[in-house]
Every structure is written in C-alpha cells, then in structure tokens.
Design a protein around this motif. Structure first.
Motif, PDB file in Angstrom:
ATOM      1  N   GLU A  52     -21.008  22.188 -49.955  1.00  0.00           N
ATOM      2  CA  GLU A  52     -21.486  20.966 -50.834  1.00  0.00           C
ATOM      3  C   GLU A  52     -22.184  21.595 -52.110  1.00  0.00           C
ATOM      4  N   THR A  53     -22.927  22.724 -52.047  1.00  0.00           N
ATOM      5  CA  THR A  53     -23.458  23.490 -52.975  1.00  0.00           C
ATOM      6  C   THR A  53     -22.452  23.855 -53.884  1.00  0.00           C
ATOM      7  N   LYS A  54     -21.460  24.702 -53.228  1.00  0.00           N
ATOM      8  CA  LYS A  54     -20.349  25.243 -53.898  1.00  0.00           C
ATOM      9  C   LYS A  54     -19.446  24.245 -54.723  1.00  0.00           C
ATOM     10  N   ILE A  55     -19.219  23.083 -54.114  1.00  0.00           N
ATOM     11  CA  ILE A  55     -18.606  22.020 -55.079  1.00  0.00           C
ATOM     12  C   ILE A  55     -19.333  21.497 -56.024  1.00  0.00           C
ATOM     13  N   GLU A  56     -20.714  21.391 -55.720  1.00  0.00           N
ATOM     14  CA  GLU A  56     -21.471  21.096 -57.062  1.00  0.00           C
ATOM     15  C   GLU A  56     -21.251  21.952 -58.288  1.00  0.00           C
ATOM     16  N   THR A  57     -21.521  23.186 -57.989  1.00  0.00           N
ATOM     17  CA  THR A  57     -21.445  24.258 -59.173  1.00  0.00           C
ATOM     18  C   THR A  57     -20.031  24.383 -59.965  1.00  0.00           C
ATOM     19  N   LEU A  58     -19.045  23.741 -59.009  1.00  0.00           N
ATOM     20  CA  LEU A  58     -17.460  23.740 -59.482  1.00  0.00           C
ATOM     21  C   LEU A  58     -17.495  22.397 -60.643  1.00  0.00           C
ATOM     22  N   ILE A  59     -18.279  21.494 -60.468  1.00  0.00           N
ATOM     23  CA  ILE A  59     -18.094  20.264 -61.241  1.00  0.00           C
ATOM     24  C   ILE A  59     -18.733  20.710 -62.679  1.00  0.00           C
ATOM     25  N   LYS A  60     -17.733  20.582 -63.736  1.00  0.00           N
ATOM     26  CA  LYS A  60     -18.107  21.058 -64.850  1.00  0.00           C
ATOM     27  C   LYS A  60     -17.535  20.157 -65.715  1.00  0.00           C
ATOM     28  N   ASN A  61     -18.400  20.030 -67.346  1.00  0.00           N
ATOM     29  CA  ASN A  61     -17.644  19.254 -68.252  1.00  0.00           C
ATOM     30  C   ASN A  61     -16.670  20.007 -68.855  1.00  0.00           C
ATOM     31  N   ARG A  62     -15.980  19.380 -69.790  1.00  0.00           N
ATOM     32  CA  ARG A  62     -14.894  19.974 -70.865  1.00  0.00           C
ATOM     33  C   ARG A  62     -15.307  21.409 -71.319  1.00  0.00           C
ATOM     34  N   ASP A  63     -16.687  21.461 -71.681  1.00  0.00           N
ATOM     35  CA  ASP A  63     -17.031  22.551 -72.461  1.00  0.00           C
ATOM     36  C   ASP A  63     -17.468  23.915 -71.330  1.00  0.00           C
ATOM     37  N   GLY A  64     -16.846  23.715 -70.147  1.00  0.00           N
ATOM     38  CA  GLY A  64     -17.343  24.742 -69.343  1.00  0.00           C
ATOM     39  C   GLY A  64     -18.873  24.730 -68.653  1.00  0.00           C
ATOM     40  N   GLU A  65     -19.676  24.035 -69.147  1.00  0.00           N
ATOM     41  CA  GLU A  65     -21.184  23.867 -68.792  1.00  0.00           C
ATOM     42  C   GLU A  65     -21.297  23.007 -67.566  1.00  0.00           C
ATOM     43  N   LEU A  66     -22.007  23.377 -66.710  1.00  0.00           N
ATOM     44  CA  LEU A  66     -22.491  22.495 -65.317  1.00  0.00           C
ATOM     45  C   LEU A  66     -22.898  21.529 -65.977  1.00  0.00           C
ATOM     46  N   VAL A  67     -22.554  20.158 -65.572  1.00  0.00           N
ATOM     47  CA  VAL A  67     -23.048  18.757 -65.350  1.00  0.00           C
ATOM     48  C   VAL A  67     -24.351  18.633 -64.724  1.00  0.00           C
ATOM     49  N   MET A  68     -25.578  18.556 -65.400  1.00  0.00           N
ATOM     50  CA  MET A  68     -26.628  18.297 -64.618  1.00  0.00           C
ATOM     51  C   MET A  68     -27.038  16.892 -64.513  1.00  0.00           C
ATOM     52  N   GLY A  69     -27.358  16.297 -63.383  1.00  0.00           N
ATOM     53  CA  GLY A  69     -27.922  15.055 -63.059  1.00  0.00           C
ATOM     54  C   GLY A  69     -29.343  14.785 -63.916  1.00  0.00           C
ATOM     55  N   ASP A  70     -29.795  13.553 -63.620  1.00  0.00           N
ATOM     56  CA  ASP A  70     -31.303  13.401 -64.107  1.00  0.00           C
ATOM     57  C   ASP A  70     -32.291  14.098 -63.363  1.00  0.00           C
ATOM     58  N   ASP A  71     -32.029  14.292 -62.141  1.00  0.00           N
ATOM     59  CA  ASP A  71     -32.755  15.165 -61.182  1.00  0.00           C
ATOM     60  C   ASP A  71     -32.921  16.844 -61.472  1.00  0.00           C
ATOM     61  N   LYS A  72     -31.989  17.235 -62.245  1.00  0.00           N
ATOM     62  CA  LYS A  72     -31.927  18.657 -62.607  1.00  0.00           C
ATOM     63  C   LYS A  72     -31.003  19.234 -61.683  1.00  0.00           C
ATOM     64  N   ARG A  73     -30.383  18.687 -60.987  1.00  0.00           N
ATOM     65  CA  ARG A  73     -29.462  19.274 -59.932  1.00  0.00           C
ATOM     66  C   ARG A  73     -27.964  19.129 -60.600  1.00  0.00           C
ATOM     67  N   PRO A  74     -27.150  20.011 -60.090  1.00  0.00           N
ATOM     68  CA  PRO A  74     -25.684  19.666 -60.658  1.00  0.00           C
ATOM     69  C   PRO A  74     -25.225  18.482 -59.869  1.00  0.00           C
ATOM     70  N   ALA A  75     -24.639  17.803 -61.072  1.00  0.00           N
ATOM     71  CA  ALA A  75     -23.962  16.431 -60.595  1.00  0.00           C
ATOM     72  C   ALA A  75     -22.627  16.421 -59.759  1.00  0.00           C
ATOM     73  N   THR A  76     -22.934  15.441 -58.987  1.00  0.00           N
ATOM     74  CA  THR A  76     -21.909  15.292 -57.915  1.00  0.00           C
ATOM     75  C   THR A  76     -20.767  13.958 -58.152  1.00  0.00           C
ATOM     76  N   GLN A  77     -19.659  14.138 -57.612  1.00  0.00           N
ATOM     77  CA  GLN A  77     -18.707  12.921 -57.612  1.00  0.00           C
ATOM     78  C   GLN A  77     -18.322  12.531 -56.344  1.00  0.00           C
ATOM     79  N   GLU A  78     -18.150  11.339 -56.304  1.00  0.00           N
ATOM     80  CA  GLU A  78     -17.773  10.697 -54.872  1.00  0.00           C
ATOM     81  C   GLU A  78     -16.225  11.293 -54.815  1.00  0.00           C
ATOM     82  N   PHE A  79     -15.857  11.537 -53.564  1.00  0.00           N
ATOM     83  CA  PHE A  79     -14.528  11.896 -53.056  1.00  0.00           C
ATOM     84  C   PHE A  79     -13.655  10.744 -52.927  1.00  0.00           C
ATOM     85  N   SER A  80     -12.698  10.780 -53.704  1.00  0.00           N
ATOM     86  CA  SER A  80     -11.874   9.388 -53.648  1.00  0.00           C
ATOM     87  C   SER A  80     -10.247  10.296 -53.069  1.00  0.00           C
TER      88      SER A  80
END
Length: 88
Positions: A52-80
């Motif tokens: 889960e931690t590895k996947i969180e760090t792989l979720i990046k926005n288009r600029d290559g920056e890690l997308v952070m949530g309001d809780d200052k943790r890497p953003a996650t997305q639901e798996f579909s």
C-alpha cells in the motif's frame, strides 16, 4: 519460520484454518497452529502495508509531484477493476 512470499504465507494460513476446523485435533497441536497462524497473519499484514505504501508513492500528478491529501499523506485512489475483463 521459513522465508515466505505473501502467496505462500496465505496458502499456509488456509491450511492451518482447515486443520483447526477439524474436530479431532489435539490441544497442543491447536496451540502450535495458532501461533504459526498468528505469525503468518502479521507477516501478511506487513506485506500488504508495504505494498500500500509503495502504491501510494506511485500516485503522482502530471507534473511528477506526489499528490498529497489533506492529511499530508500520499493520496490514494480506489481500485476499479476493468469491466468484463477488458483493459481500460
């Protein structure tokens, strides 16, 4: 404990559950199986957390920056999963 993969540990857990569900198992054997199962559960939980931690760090926005949530943790997305087995 021998070196396990997540899959082999999970398979062993299934075997342990099956054995413990049998009526004719000695108390000492049950305790040994319970201890082994507990160790395997901890191992699997750690592997899942690491994944889960590895996947969180792989979720990046288009600029290559890690997308952070309001809780200052890497953003996650639901798996579909793809519908009908088709790739999306």
């Amino acid at each position: 404990m021998t070196q396990h993969t997540f899959e082999s540990a999970f398979a062993r857990l299934e075997e342990i559950v099956e054995k413990m569900n049998q009526d004719a198992i000695a108390l000492d054997d049950s305790l040994k199986l319970y201890e082994e199962g507990d160790s395997l559960i901890q191992f699997c939980a750690k592997k899942l957390q690491d994944a889960e931690t590895k996947i969180e760090t792989l979720i990046k926005n288009r600029d290559g920056e890690l997308v952070m949530g309001d809780d200052k943790r890497p953003a996650t997305q639901e798996f579909s999963p793809p519908k009908n087995g088709a790739a999306q």
